[in-house]
Design a protein around this motif. Structure first.
Motif, mmCIF file in Angstrom:
data_model
loop_
_atom_site.group_PDB
_atom_site.id
_atom_site.type_symbol
_atom_site.label_atom_id
_atom_site.label_comp_id
_atom_site.label_asym_id
_atom_site.label_seq_id
_atom_site.Cartn_x
_atom_site.Cartn_y
_atom_site.Cartn_z
ATOM 1 N N GLY A 139 -10.862 39.245 28.590
ATOM 2 C CA GLY A 139 -9.905 40.218 29.084
ATOM 3 C C GLY A 139 -10.134 41.625 28.594
ATOM 4 O O GLY A 139 -9.262 42.483 28.722
ATOM 5 N N ILE A 140 -11.309 41.904 28.049
ATOM 6 C CA ILE A 140 -11.611 43.256 27.568
ATOM 7 C C ILE A 140 -11.820 44.209 28.742
ATOM 8 O O ILE A 140 -11.535 45.405 28.652
ATOM 9 N N HIS A 141 -12.335 43.705 29.857
ATOM 10 C CA HIS A 141 -12.465 44.522 31.067
ATOM 11 C C HIS A 141 -12.271 43.636 32.291
ATOM 12 O O HIS A 141 -12.308 42.399 32.185
ATOM 13 N N LYS A 142 -12.056 44.284 33.449
ATOM 14 C CA LYS A 142 -11.890 43.547 34.715
ATOM 15 C C LYS A 142 -12.860 44.076 35.772
ATOM 16 O O LYS A 142 -12.568 44.060 36.968
ATOM 17 N N LYS A 143 -13.997 44.509 35.336
ATOM 18 C CA LYS A 143 -15.001 45.059 36.244
ATOM 19 C C LYS A 143 -15.836 43.937 36.860
ATOM 20 O O LYS A 143 -16.141 42.955 36.184
ATOM 21 N N PRO A 144 -16.208 44.068 38.130
ATOM 22 C CA PRO A 144 -16.982 43.000 38.784
ATOM 23 C C PRO A 144 -18.398 42.873 38.241
ATOM 24 O O PRO A 144 -19.026 43.867 37.865
ATOM 25 N N ILE A 145 -18.888 41.626 38.225
ATOM 26 C CA ILE A 145 -20.204 41.296 37.672
ATOM 27 C C ILE A 145 -20.977 40.497 38.709
ATOM 28 O O ILE A 145 -20.511 39.439 39.162
ATOM 29 N N GLY A 146 -22.164 40.973 39.078
ATOM 30 C CA GLY A 146 -22.929 40.322 40.130
ATOM 31 C C GLY A 146 -24.331 39.932 39.724
ATOM 32 O O GLY A 146 -24.971 40.607 38.911
ATOM 33 N N LEU A 147 -24.814 38.836 40.307
ATOM 34 C CA LEU A 147 -26.197 38.400 40.146
ATOM 35 C C LEU A 147 -26.928 38.629 41.461
ATOM 36 O O LEU A 147 -26.499 38.126 42.504
ATOM 37 N N LEU A 148 -28.019 39.374 41.417
ATOM 38 C CA LEU A 148 -28.876 39.514 42.595
ATOM 39 C C LEU A 148 -29.865 38.351 42.551
ATOM 40 O O LEU A 148 -30.887 38.399 41.862
ATOM 41 N N ASN A 149 -29.519 37.299 43.256
ATOM 42 C CA ASN A 149 -30.226 36.022 43.157
ATOM 43 C C ASN A 149 -31.443 35.996 44.083
ATOM 44 O O ASN A 149 -31.485 35.266 45.079
ATOM 45 N N VAL A 150 -32.436 36.773 43.718
ATOM 46 C CA VAL A 150 -33.635 36.943 44.544
ATOM 47 C C VAL A 150 -34.454 35.649 44.558
ATOM 48 O O VAL A 150 -34.836 35.130 43.507
ATOM 49 N N ASP A 151 -34.698 35.122 45.739
ATOM 50 C CA ASP A 151 -35.486 33.886 45.885
ATOM 51 C C ASP A 151 -34.986 32.769 44.982
ATOM 52 O O ASP A 151 -35.775 31.969 44.463
ATOM 53 N N GLY A 152 -33.684 32.711 44.777
ATOM 54 C CA GLY A 152 -33.101 31.649 43.967
ATOM 55 C C GLY A 152 -33.375 31.761 42.480
ATOM 56 O O GLY A 152 -33.243 30.770 41.743
ATOM 57 N N PHE A 153 -33.732 32.969 42.006
ATOM 58 C CA PHE A 153 -34.078 33.152 40.594
ATOM 59 C C PHE A 153 -32.977 32.648 39.661
ATOM 60 O O PHE A 153 -33.265 32.077 38.600
ATOM 61 N N TYR A 154 -31.721 32.860 40.043
ATOM 62 C CA TYR A 154 -30.612 32.493 39.163
ATOM 63 C C TYR A 154 -29.981 31.141 39.532
ATOM 64 O O TYR A 154 -28.900 30.803 39.024
ATOM 65 N N PHE A 201 -30.753 28.058 38.639
ATOM 66 C CA PHE A 201 -30.572 27.194 37.472
ATOM 67 C C PHE A 201 -29.463 27.720 36.564
ATOM 68 O O PHE A 201 -28.705 26.943 35.973
ATOM 69 N N PHE A 202 -29.360 29.039 36.451
ATOM 70 C CA PHE A 202 -28.301 29.634 35.638
ATOM 71 C C PHE A 202 -26.935 29.327 36.244
ATOM 72 O O PHE A 202 -25.995 28.947 35.521
ATOM 73 N N LEU A 203 -26.819 29.439 37.566
ATOM 74 C CA LEU A 203 -25.555 29.138 38.236
ATOM 75 C C LEU A 203 -25.221 27.652 38.117
ATOM 76 O O LEU A 203 -24.051 27.284 37.953
ATOM 77 N N SER A 204 -26.252 26.802 38.165
ATOM 78 C CA SER A 204 -26.033 25.368 37.982
ATOM 79 C C SER A 204 -25.539 25.068 36.573
ATOM 80 O O SER A 204 -24.679 24.188 36.372
ATOM 81 N N PHE A 205 -26.089 25.784 35.588
ATOM 82 C CA PHE A 205 -25.622 25.619 34.204
ATOM 83 C C PHE A 205 -24.146 25.977 34.091
ATOM 84 O O PHE A 205 -23.369 25.266 33.439
ATOM 85 N N ILE A 206 -23.743 27.094 34.711
ATOM 86 C CA ILE A 206 -22.336 27.504 34.652
ATOM 87 C C ILE A 206 -21.461 26.437 35.305
ATOM 88 O O ILE A 206 -20.405 26.069 34.760
ATOM 89 N N ASP A 207 -21.896 25.907 36.451
ATOM 90 C CA ASP A 207 -21.121 24.862 37.128
ATOM 91 C C ASP A 207 -21.008 23.610 36.257
ATOM 92 O O ASP A 207 -19.960 22.955 36.221
ATOM 93 N N MET A 208 -22.083 23.265 35.562
ATOM 94 C CA MET A 208 -22.037 22.117 34.666
ATOM 95 C C MET A 208 -21.062 22.374 33.522
ATOM 96 O O MET A 208 -20.297 21.481 33.121
ATOM 97 N N ALA A 209 -21.081 23.608 32.963
ATOM 98 C CA ALA A 209 -20.165 23.947 31.882
ATOM 99 C C ALA A 209 -18.713 23.867 32.347
ATOM 100 O O ALA A 209 -17.828 23.485 31.574
#
Length: 237
Positions: free
Chosen positions: A151-166, A168-176
């Protein structure tokens, strides 16, 4: 007129001209881009960095980034600078000989270390985008996500998922999330899209929904150098 004053005047324009000549407006004055000081093995990563820079220019958005002029850092910063928008590069003094080559791009702000660098980048920015990168990019991305979760900020955060680069990272977040380490509503702090145009549009449309209920009034509890009252267009809370 001083460079700083001119930058503020330009930043306040809050709009640009699209490729077809149409007038584009934005809720953002500056977007922070996290990315690698390497170009990566795929040409698509390099193309995405240039396209992101051009998208910022079209929308009249200035750039905040890590201050290097090589790799994806160099590509996105040159694209924004060449398009006539202001560029702020924040870089620790000890990294300047390694990361800055040739003529620096835009305004370079030298800081004492990595913690100050990250805090300054957050302070100047209204939103955040991560291009492909390595440990440093993930460090910056995860810290700004953690600050949003707290809650320190409410600014939007985006991943530019070029050719599926992220992917595995998104899958990790879903697993968490499924394992109970990240709340469902905190999962929505992460916005992703495969192209710069799609991602920036999603950031423009983002409405904060996550509430943590913490109050960060004690300066000793706020990360070093981070000011809750920002000089940019979106409030931290």
């Amino acid at each position: 007129m001083a460079v700083e004053a001119m930058a503020e005047k330009v930043a306040g324009a809050a709009g640009g001209v699209g490729a077809g000549g149409e007038r584009l407006s934005s809720r953002f004055r500056r977007i922070c881009v996290y990315c690698g000081s390497a170009k990566g093995r795929k040409a698509s990563y390099q193309d995405a960095a240039v396209e992101l820079g051009q998208e910022l220019v079209e929308r009249g958005i200035d750039l905040v980034y890590g201050g290097g002029s090589i790799g994806l850092m160099g590509l996105v910063s040159h694209a924004v600078h060449d398009g006539g928008r202001h560029v702020i590069g924040v870089i620790p003094k000890s990294l300047m000989p390694r990361e800055v080559t040739g003529e620096p791009v835009g305004e370079v702000r030298a800081v004492s270390g990595m913690h100050e660098r990250k805090a300054e980048m957050v302070r100047f920015s209204d939103a955040f985008i991560a291009l492909p990168g390595g440990y440093g990019t993930l460090d910056e991305l995860l810290e700004v996500l953690t600050w949003a979760q707290l809650g320190i900020h409410k600014k939007p955060i985006g991943l530019l998922n070029v050719d599926g680069f992220y992917n595995f990272f998104l899958s990790f977040i879903d697993m968490a999330v499924s394992e109970g380490f990240i709340k469902e509503d905190a999962r929505r702090l992460v916005i992703s899209a495969p192209t710069a145009k799609e991602l920036v549009l999603k950031l423009e449309e983002y409405v904060p929904e996550y509430e943590v209920g913490l109050v960060w009034e004690d300066p000793s509890q706020i990360p070093h150098g981070f000011a809750p009252e920002l000089e940019t267009g979106i409030a931290s809370s």
